[in-house]
Design a protein around this motif. Structure first.
Motif, short mmCIF file in Angstrom:
data_model
loop_
_atom_site.label_atom_id
_atom_site.label_comp_id
_atom_site.label_asym_id
_atom_site.label_seq_id
_atom_site.Cartn_x
_atom_site.Cartn_y
_atom_site.Cartn_z
N GLN A 191 94.49 -22.11 -16.07
CA GLN A 191 94.79 -23.49 -15.15
C GLN A 191 95.64 -24.13 -16.32
OE1 GLN A 191 90.40 -24.44 -15.70
NE2 GLN A 191 90.36 -24.32 -13.51
N SER A 218 96.51 -28.60 -16.63
CA SER A 218 96.30 -30.10 -15.93
C SER A 218 97.68 -30.87 -16.10
CB SER A 218 95.38 -30.59 -16.85
OG SER A 218 95.89 -31.05 -18.07
N LYS A 229 93.63 -30.99 -11.66
CA LYS A 229 93.59 -32.18 -12.15
C LYS A 229 92.73 -32.14 -13.54
CE LYS A 229 93.55 -34.82 -7.82
NZ LYS A 229 92.88 -35.87 -7.07
N LYS A 230 91.88 -31.32 -13.66
CA LYS A 230 91.21 -31.07 -14.91
C LYS A 230 90.61 -29.69 -15.37
CE LYS A 230 87.27 -32.64 -17.78
NZ LYS A 230 86.28 -33.51 -17.96
#
Length: 129
Positions: A43, A45, A111-112
């Motif tokens: 991931q 951000s 987003k996070k």
């Protein structure tokens, strides 16, 4: 040279030009021995935080040597697909083309992040690129 083992078999290799003890390899990383590195990401951000250690709220994989490599290397490139879980691609080596047959159901740009294994803010503060 040589061919590394695949999957979770990180240590073994076939026809290696050199074999370095793990502690010496990590001393090399920690001492700033790499000018540039190319790392994966589960991931990312908008702030540049990267997660490589927690694939979901329930599944912790761990960072391996990611932290040692990413904290001591000045130039870092994160390489990953935009999605995962169900992503299907076709690689045509003769034509030099990659095509997406089906997008994955899980987005990697979020987003996070579930867990911050790499801090974008800290990297900027230290002058990493």
């Amino acid at each position: 040279g040589g061919l590394p083992a695949s999957g979770h078999e990180f240590g073994p290799a076939t026809n290696a030009d050199a074999i370095v003890e793990m502690n010496a390899q990590f001393d090399f990383y920690d001492g700033g021995g790499l000018d540039q590195c190319f790392l994966g990401a589960a991931q990312i951000s908008p702030e540049g935080d990267v997660n490589v250690s927690r694939m979901s709220e329930a599944k912790l994989t761990g960072p391996g040597g990611f932290i040692d490599i990413s904290q001591a290397t000045r130039n870092i490139s994160f390489l990953c697909t935009f999605t995962t879980k169900g992503l299907a691609v076709n690689i045509d080596g003769k034509q030099g083309k990659i095509s997406i047959q089906k997008e994955g159901s899980v987005k990697k740009f979020v987003k996070k992040v579930f867990e911050r294994t790499f801090s974008g803010e800290e990297a900027v503060r230290r002058g990493q690129k």
